[in-house]
Motif scaffolding. Structure first.
Motif, PDB file in Angstrom:
ATOM      1  N   VAL A  31      38.046  47.362  -3.356  1.00  0.00           N
ATOM      2  CA  VAL A  31      37.977  48.346  -2.279  1.00  0.00           C
ATOM      3  C   VAL A  31      36.541  48.473  -1.764  1.00  0.00           C
ATOM      4  O   VAL A  31      36.292  48.564  -0.557  1.00  0.00           O
ATOM      5  CB  VAL A  31      38.502  49.718  -2.783  1.00  0.00           C
ATOM      6  N   LEU A  32      35.594  48.469  -2.684  1.00  0.00           N
ATOM      7  CA  LEU A  32      34.197  48.600  -2.259  1.00  0.00           C
ATOM      8  C   LEU A  32      33.711  47.341  -1.542  1.00  0.00           C
ATOM      9  O   LEU A  32      32.912  47.432  -0.596  1.00  0.00           O
ATOM     10  CB  LEU A  32      33.316  48.916  -3.472  1.00  0.00           C
ATOM     11  N   PHE A  33      34.178  46.172  -1.964  1.00  0.00           N
ATOM     12  CA  PHE A  33      33.878  44.959  -1.206  1.00  0.00           C
ATOM     13  C   PHE A  33      34.334  45.124   0.241  1.00  0.00           C
ATOM     14  O   PHE A  33      33.634  44.760   1.173  1.00  0.00           O
ATOM     15  CB  PHE A  33      34.594  43.738  -1.809  1.00  0.00           C
ATOM     16  N   MET A  34      35.540  45.668   0.399  1.00  0.00           N
ATOM     17  CA  MET A  34      36.051  45.869   1.752  1.00  0.00           C
ATOM     18  C   MET A  34      35.140  46.815   2.534  1.00  0.00           C
ATOM     19  O   MET A  34      34.806  46.576   3.678  1.00  0.00           O
ATOM     20  CB  MET A  34      37.463  46.447   1.716  1.00  0.00           C
ATOM     21  N   SER A  35      34.718  47.905   1.903  1.00  0.00           N
ATOM     22  CA  SER A  35      33.902  48.872   2.633  1.00  0.00           C
ATOM     23  C   SER A  35      32.582  48.252   3.080  1.00  0.00           C
ATOM     24  O   SER A  35      32.008  48.649   4.094  1.00  0.00           O
ATOM     25  CB  SER A  35      33.656  50.120   1.787  1.00  0.00           C
ATOM     26  N   ASN A  36      32.093  47.261   2.343  1.00  0.00           N
ATOM     27  CA  ASN A  36      30.879  46.548   2.771  1.00  0.00           C
ATOM     28  C   ASN A  36      31.077  45.836   4.100  1.00  0.00           C
ATOM     29  O   ASN A  36      30.118  45.540   4.806  1.00  0.00           O
ATOM     30  CB  ASN A  36      30.473  45.480   1.750  1.00  0.00           C
ATOM     31  N   GLU A  37      32.321  45.528   4.390  1.00  0.00           N
ATOM     32  CA  GLU A  37      32.611  44.782   5.610  1.00  0.00           C
ATOM     33  C   GLU A  37      32.674  45.714   6.827  1.00  0.00           C
ATOM     34  O   GLU A  37      32.506  45.261   7.967  1.00  0.00           O
ATOM     35  CB  GLU A  37      33.946  44.052   5.414  1.00  0.00           C
ATOM     36  N   LEU A  38      32.904  46.990   6.589  1.00  0.00           N
ATOM     37  CA  LEU A  38      33.188  47.877   7.716  1.00  0.00           C
ATOM     38  C   LEU A  38      32.022  48.095   8.678  1.00  0.00           C
ATOM     39  O   LEU A  38      32.250  48.166   9.896  1.00  0.00           O
ATOM     40  CB  LEU A  38      33.759  49.209   7.206  1.00  0.00           C
ATOM     41  N   PRO A  39      30.787  48.228   8.209  1.00  0.00           N
ATOM     42  CA  PRO A  39      29.710  48.375   9.197  1.00  0.00           C
ATOM     43  C   PRO A  39      29.679  47.214  10.177  1.00  0.00           C
ATOM     44  O   PRO A  39      29.499  47.403  11.377  1.00  0.00           O
ATOM     45  CB  PRO A  39      28.441  48.396   8.338  1.00  0.00           C
ATOM     46  N   ARG A  40      29.860  46.025   9.637  1.00  0.00           N
ATOM     47  CA  ARG A  40      29.861  44.856  10.518  1.00  0.00           C
ATOM     48  C   ARG A  40      30.993  44.965  11.537  1.00  0.00           C
ATOM     49  O   ARG A  40      30.805  44.670  12.725  1.00  0.00           O
ATOM     50  CB  ARG A  40      30.036  43.601   9.659  1.00  0.00           C
ATOM     51  N   TYR A  41      32.134  45.400  11.053  1.00  0.00           N
ATOM     52  CA  TYR A  41      33.294  45.563  11.933  1.00  0.00           C
ATOM     53  C   TYR A  41      32.983  46.541  13.057  1.00  0.00           C
ATOM     54  O   TYR A  41      33.244  46.276  14.237  1.00  0.00           O
ATOM     55  CB  TYR A  41      34.483  46.026  11.090  1.00  0.00           C
ATOM     56  N   VAL A  42      32.414  47.672  12.691  1.00  0.00           N
ATOM     57  CA  VAL A  42      32.115  48.709  13.681  1.00  0.00           C
ATOM     58  C   VAL A  42      31.127  48.207  14.724  1.00  0.00           C
ATOM     59  O   VAL A  42      31.310  48.410  15.933  1.00  0.00           O
ATOM     60  CB  VAL A  42      31.567  49.963  12.954  1.00  0.00           C
ATOM     61  N   VAL A  43      30.050  47.572  14.247  1.00  0.00           N
ATOM     62  CA  VAL A  43      29.037  47.071  15.172  1.00  0.00           C
ATOM     63  C   VAL A  43      29.671  46.126  16.185  1.00  0.00           C
ATOM     64  O   VAL A  43      29.430  46.229  17.393  1.00  0.00           O
ATOM     65  CB  VAL A  43      27.908  46.367  14.381  1.00  0.00           C
ATOM     66  N   ASN A  44      30.493  45.224  15.694  1.00  0.00           N
ATOM     67  CA  ASN A  44      31.095  44.256  16.608  1.00  0.00           C
ATOM     68  C   ASN A  44      32.119  44.894  17.530  1.00  0.00           C
ATOM     69  O   ASN A  44      32.254  44.481  18.678  1.00  0.00           O
ATOM     70  CB  ASN A  44      31.720  43.106  15.811  1.00  0.00           C
ATOM     71  N   GLN A  45      32.825  45.897  17.035  1.00  0.00           N
ATOM     72  CA  GLN A  45      33.779  46.575  17.911  1.00  0.00           C
ATOM     73  C   GLN A  45      33.065  47.285  19.051  1.00  0.00           C
ATOM     74  O   GLN A  45      33.490  47.220  20.196  1.00  0.00           O
ATOM     75  CB  GLN A  45      34.601  47.610  17.110  1.00  0.00           C
ATOM     76  N   VAL A  46      31.989  47.969  18.739  1.00  0.00           N
ATOM     77  CA  VAL A  46      31.247  48.669  19.788  1.00  0.00           C
ATOM     78  C   VAL A  46      30.691  47.667  20.790  1.00  0.00           C
ATOM     79  O   VAL A  46      30.772  47.856  21.999  1.00  0.00           O
ATOM     80  CB  VAL A  46      30.122  49.526  19.170  1.00  0.00           C
ATOM     81  N   THR A  47      30.129  46.596  20.283  1.00  0.00           N
ATOM     82  CA  THR A  47      29.614  45.568  21.182  1.00  0.00           C
ATOM     83  C   THR A  47      30.709  45.102  22.137  1.00  0.00           C
ATOM     84  O   THR A  47      30.467  44.851  23.312  1.00  0.00           O
ATOM     85  CB  THR A  47      29.107  44.361  20.375  1.00  0.00           C
ATOM     86  N   ALA A  48      31.905  45.018  21.611  1.00  0.00           N
ATOM     87  CA  ALA A  48      33.016  44.559  22.438  1.00  0.00           C
ATOM     88  C   ALA A  48      33.604  45.689  23.290  1.00  0.00           C
ATOM     89  O   ALA A  48      34.573  45.489  24.007  1.00  0.00           O
ATOM     90  CB  ALA A  48      34.098  43.956  21.551  1.00  0.00           C
ATOM     91  N   GLY A  49      33.017  46.885  23.183  1.00  0.00           N
ATOM     92  CA  GLY A  49      33.429  47.963  24.070  1.00  0.00           C
ATOM     93  C   GLY A  49      34.411  48.953  23.484  1.00  0.00           C
ATOM     94  O   GLY A  49      34.884  49.856  24.187  1.00  0.00           O
ATOM     95  N   ASP A  50      34.707  48.830  22.224  1.00  0.00           N
ATOM     96  CA  ASP A  50      35.621  49.795  21.598  1.00  0.00           C
ATOM     97  C   ASP A  50      34.798  50.942  21.016  1.00  0.00           C
ATOM     98  O   ASP A  50      34.345  50.894  19.877  1.00  0.00           O
ATOM     99  CB  ASP A  50      36.421  49.086  20.485  1.00  0.00           C
ATOM    100  N   TYR A  51      34.587  52.002  21.820  1.00  0.00           N
ATOM    101  CA  TYR A  51      33.687  53.069  21.408  1.00  0.00           C
ATOM    102  C   TYR A  51      34.348  54.105  20.517  1.00  0.00           C
ATOM    103  O   TYR A  51      33.715  55.044  20.065  1.00  0.00           O
ATOM    104  CB  TYR A  51      33.071  53.746  22.640  1.00  0.00           C
TER     105      TYR A  51
END
Ligand code: MN
Ligand code: MN
Lengths: 254, 235, 235, 235, 235, 235, 235, 254
Positions: free
Chosen positions: D140-160
């Motif tokens: 579960v914690l490995f997964m949470s490490n991935e989330l910041p990256r996910y968020v950054v890329n989503q915002v870049t792609a316009g998903d605010y």
């Protein structure tokens, strides 16, 4: 908000005052640590000299050599340990332990070596500490060598005793070597029980391994002497269990 | 709230595991301490104490060890099937304990303490909480490391028959270990060390033999060879 | 898409190399296992078993070794010119194998197994898949490490002539190695060890000689000197 | 000869264990390979591919994973009670597998994949061969490490809207983990990392908020607080 | 005297190998020195020098490199089939050289320098003396380590379009590398590092995008996705 | 551009130093090679070759050594006062050279080669380019390591007077070394070894003595004992 | 037997120390646990809970902390003057505790909790059992690491005045720390971190300011600048 | 054999004399090394204080702070480097290098930091050595800092410059930070070329990695300032490329 402002000003200046006093404390502590380190280095260097002096021992010059060693050791105390005590004065012995521990350990090594050579006994921690109590002026707590440094120094002592034993065998002093062997075995056995209780058991474990090597070096040397002796006695046609062969001054006419 | 519920649960489980580990740790510390006392007793063999006295002192600790392991077993019986989960927590202490038992046994009988005998002595021979085979083997090799020192000191003390006996013992042990197909791990590394113990004892035996000090009853070489013969040859 | 195309290619190449390595690994494990058995056979020499028997048992494994190397050669023939790419994967096992062959040969003939002889025995003497010179030399030095042990055990078993012979052999070997100009590497380090083997054998020879146990046929000193003479002096 | 007999036995036992380990290793390599493919599929989410497509591709691998684990279970059923003896051999791969399942699940549902759900997906929920709790938590914690990256890329792609949601999820997860009393081990170290993930997502949410890009539906702060409230306060 | 004769031979062979190695060493020192000068030229890109000037300075060293490698090839042509015997002696310098060539190429063209192009530039594309594939791949990964620094400084210098381009490049590169089945070795470890480079560039792109500084031509997300699409999906 | 200018300077200076080092390295390789040949000559003493012949062969190399050192001195005269900057580059070879000179000298005269004598022989006794005292002392101890081997081989070859002489020499040497205060470094470790050399020679002496093999020609013994007493006297 | 007697003594003393350590460990675990709960309470501030509530919850733990430390003091009073012997055992937990107290204090008063105030709160201000100065300073820096996160979350929650206040505070704190001469140790490393905290808060301040979100209520700014100047003045 | 005996006696006494003189030499060298180590530790500690003093710089107190730093630095030279020179007198600088190198490197770090802050330039090795030449009495060769210690000190300097740059950005001195950034990049680039030519390239490689980290920390800080500035300028509706926003005393009315 004038009140507020005032309060802020006050706080701020108190912050400055506080850190100014922290700065003094830190400077003072660092300076003291530095001085203690230097005193410790001097103790190390001069204790080492005492140890080398002891190794100059031979069958025929024992008193002379040990007398000088004891004089030198006394000088280490009077000059260098005394300076350490002076530098430490009023501060926490344990707090600066890391700064002076190497020197004290080497001093323990030298002092216990001298005592063993003189009387074949172990110099006690209490005796050592008693001899140091005169150094500090009466208004301060005297420096007490702590049990850890004493034990760590003792662990190193066995290495010096090993050197001594090999030399004594060459000098024909087999009984002396045997005595060292027993003494070192006893220290090794006793220290074995202390290892897990030390403050830093890990360092002690390393020292124990070196110590076991030293013990076995002495044992192997004694073994060599023994099997040779056993071979010669029949050759000499003598049932005499004494062993006059080894040792340069050992009675065989060269 | 399933998430919260679940973590409530986890907390309990992890708490249990922490408590268990603390309890294991307490017992392991005692095992270590007992083993240290036992080792210290065995060291008396080098201080010229009579063997019966040394053995008495050493064996006096076996009971304590057994008690310790019985407490360990009790603790682990609460979490069946998890022996190997916590095994690492007492592994190295058990290897040491085995080596001390095996040395004591060798001094007393001249034979190797067998796996089931070692387990028995520690109360580790039931199927739920047994003595791990690799731990036993490592313990045996730890013991063999002590033998060169023992031989040297025995000879110095005038026992010229000892090297021959120990050499025979180590030769057999070496042959036995060579039967195993060891992985490249700690056990293998320890086994490689046995070679040096054997070599050292051969040297001591040589020193005694060349000086005509060894007792004459044997012609050990042949005997040594005969005994090993079969086991060595098989594979 | 050149990038994608290129990596497609890479994937295939790397995959091939991984597969090759796995196949090499399998053969090397067998070489290791055969060598272990051969060593077990040779160990009987320390137990004073009759030499012919020991040699028979030992030489029985040479065929297997040769088979192993022939399979290795087959694998490598698929990737010509890459012998040295994978050389590290079987290097240390080959050194061990050479040392066993050389020890066997010494026991049988009293001579050094030569490079081409060693290669022949392993089927490694064709130009595509040969026995690396440094591997051979390291193997020879591994063997020389075994000789002091051999001498000590022979004397213990009453063979007082052995030290003189081994000393002569090692003296020659040492002189031969001194001809080489070694780099500061593993081989050099191993060669430095030869000095200690030689020294130990000299000590045993001394022990035998001073006690009047050595046979008198020789005047080894002179002889030893004479034999070495030329090779030593030349450079 | 009890010694020989005993070692004969040992050989068999050790051999069995080596064979077992090789079989486990083979399955674990496949788990690793499946996980690698599944991760590749999930990476598409950073490339703004439509979520359903990503999820389809990712979930396609779950069946394979389950098969792999079922083979592992079969192997281990041959040596009952030794799950934890070999546990270390597949531990880290299982943690990775859990993290991939949990990420997929989060993307699909916005919720945390629960322990029993994860076990179910891998076929690891029977009592003999279960999903170790700590492995689940690390996953579960490995997964949470991935989330910041996910968020950054989503915002870049316009998903605010993404930062707010992920922040809520991580805040809950953090609160849940804070309920646990972790030892000073790998799990604890991983949990300490969660703090940085949370912080990073807070920063991204801040970036979006201050620039008026965040959707206005919420008053996340309060909400976030309310949700956490109870769990946080209880102990 | 076959022994002496043989060692006479060995001496010659080893001498040759020592001499060869010394000659290789001399060339490798020059390669290292040239590479260092080339790196130093490339560092001018951070000191606000115009790109054409930087590229000119950097490319001026390629000829020297090629000369160096041609000398290396000449040396190795004397001992055919032994490329991999000495490969370790120039391996790490070659990886560095490749990384510098690839960075230069990227600055000039925005594309990845392909394996054969790299080989060509170093004169390493004949079958006897080629550019080892793993060395090429490591070199490419060394280059990717430089890109986050490059992107950061480009943005500071006002080039807001750079992050998008580099991100696209690294994404493709990452997808390409994911196609390979890497063993657990140095190359794999280096590849794991690529993930962090990618993440850092994503962050920089995010920083630019969220502030509306990124140029608007694209909708990179989609594009990035589309390009990667196929390669990523295949397996 | 003062910064660039200064570093230009540094590069030149350091380059000079690199070139110097390469030149030193070339000479040191020759020293090493000469020492190797000289050692080979000395080894003949173990093969009972007549001493004058051995000494002639050995001393033939001293001139070459002196030439080598004179070239070294020339090189270093270009960078006055930097002797100790490069000292580490020829340190160990010089220690070896001293040990060979000292052994030769001992064989010829039965005395220790003193520091200034050693310096003279190597042309190292001017104040600019002298023989470092610790190097000399280490060299002397290297020599003493060789003496037990010498004694053993002499006795084997029938020279029963040798042990007494060497014993006297080593006893004096040991007494002399005990006058020094050493740090806990390499020199002290080497000095510890001297004790073991001494013991080994004593053992041989008594082996010979007890068997009535030693000649009785003088009664140096008593004298020796007296002399030792003085040297033991503390200073 | 004085030797045995003395060691008997040592064993007792060291045993006492081990027991003491176990007792210390128990208290330290409680300090850690209390600190964890207190941190959980403080975390509510990031969830925009009303400050008084947060402070109440947080301050509720101070009493417990003080109790813990009073128990620690009791334990240590049994071995006067050995505070620093065991200091390492509670050092890091005390740094954490200080940071929590300082954060609470800052939230309440906007000022820095001074060394003697912190000591008071923990009951650590008597001369026998005081709060180590470096621990206090590290604790303060731990707190400052938390402030950027606080500011970001406050702004997200709509408190636009917060950045200005925190910026003022951190600027003063930075000026204060610059008065210290630190060694190259952990404290200095932590202090380096303060610069980054300061920068991050500045950035948020300007984000808010530039968008006209900051309230204009005072003009502390100028004042701040003036005040800083003084504190900057060298002493 | 009387002649022989005499020769032996002579030899023996010369052996004793020789080793007695060796013993003196070794004792003398060790004592000197010990003194040099202590002097070096003092230089380290006091140079570090100078460095901390420099970090107390701010926009408004620059002259004051640097003046004190220069005074302190001069004191390091006059007191501590002078003592090192005195202890070294007459002995081989290179032989004892290991004993004093850490202190000299720290001094280089402090001196070059001061000079950079004062004039933005690199203090040359020649200038440093010239300033030291007055310390030793004219009969002896003056202490010359060697090129290796200078370069190693310079490598550490970049760490301090990184700290300075982060601080300057907070203080709104963006151009200053930019200047530091360029300076550090240049040093990094130049040192890159020197690495393989150093006497111990390995140590230098480690320092280069730390240095690259420092460079990138400055670059990242400058990046952060830049993107913010670029966002604000449009927001402020101003094409003014100046950047008055950052920095506490930077003109924005708080
Ligand atoms: Mn010592
Ligand atoms: Mn610094």
């Amino acid at each position: 908000s004038a009140a507020k402002k005032t309060r802020t000003m006050t706080t701020q200046s108190s912050l400055k005052d506080a850190f100014s006093s922290y700065a003094d404390d830190l400077n003072h502590l660092n300076d003291k640590r530095e001085k203690v380190v230097k005193a410790s280095r001097d103790i190390t260097a001069n204790s080492k000299k005492v140890i080398f002096q002891v190794h100059r021992i031979s069958k025929s010059n024992k008193e002379e050599v040990l007398e000088k060693a004891h004089k030198d050791l006394a000088a280490v105390v009077d000059q260098y340990v005394a300076r350490l005590v002076k530098e430490l004065r009023g501060s926490d012995f344990w707090k600066l332990r890391r700064a002076y521990s190497p020197g004290i350990q080497e001093y323990v090594e030298a002092a216990t070596l001298c005592r063993f050579c003189k009387s074949g006994t172990l110099l006690n921690l209490e005796e050592m500490n008693a001899s140091l109590s005169s150094l500090s002026d009466p208004s301060h707590k005297p420096l007490q060598i702590n049990i850890l440094d004493y034990i760590l120094g003792l662990a190193d002592l066995t290495g010096e005793l090993m050197r001594l034993a090999i030399g004594r065998i060459s000098d024909g002093e087999l009984e002396y070597a045997q005595k060292i062997c027993t003494f070192v075995r006893e220290i090794h056995r006793e220290l074995t029980l202390l290892v897990p209780r030390m403050d830093e058991p890990y360092d002690m474990k390393t020292k124990m391994e070196t110590m076991l090597q030293s013990v076995m070096k002495i044992e192997n040397a004694c073994f060599g002497v023994h099997v040779r002796k056993s071979e010669y006695n029949p050759l000499l046609g003598s049932g005499d269990p004494s062993y006059p062969l080894m040792g340069v001054a050992g009675g065989i006419d060269l | 709230l399933p998430l919260e519920k679940q973590f409530e649960d986890f907390r309990a489980q992890l708490e249990d595991s922490v408590v268990l580990r603390e309890r294991i740790r307490a017992v392991v510390l005692e095992i270590e301490s007992t083993a240290r006392l036992m080792y210290s007793s065995l060291l008396l063999v080098y201080l010229s104490r009579p063997l019966p006295e040394v053995l008495d002192k050493s064996k006096a600790h076996i009971g304590t060890l057994k008690d310790n392991y019985s407490r360990l077993a009790d603790i682990l019986s609460e979490c069946p099937d998890q022996y190997y989960r916590y095994h690492g927590d007492w592994r190295s202490e058990t290897q040491t304990a085995v080596s001390l038992l095996a040395f004591t046994h060798y001094l007393e009988t001249g034979n190797l303490l067998l796996h089931n005998e070692a387990g028995e002595r520690l109360g580790l021979n039931n199927s739920q909480f047994g003595l791990d085979l690799e731990d036993y083997l490592v313990g045996v090799l730890f013991m063999s490391n002590e033998l060169p020192r023992y031989v040297v000191n025995q000879v110095t003390a005038g026992d010229y028959d000892c090297p021959r006996k120990v050499l025979k013992f180590l030769t057999e042990l070496n042959a036995a270990f060579r039967m195993l197909n060891l992985r490249n791990d700690f056990l293998r590394k320890k086994f490689d060390g046995l070679k040096y113990d054997l070599r050292r004892v051969e040297e001591v035996y040589y020193d005694v033999k060349i000086r005509g000090l060894a007792s004459d009853e044997d012609s050990t070489g042949d005997q040594r060879s005969k005994e090993i013969n079969d086991s060595e040859v098989v594979h």
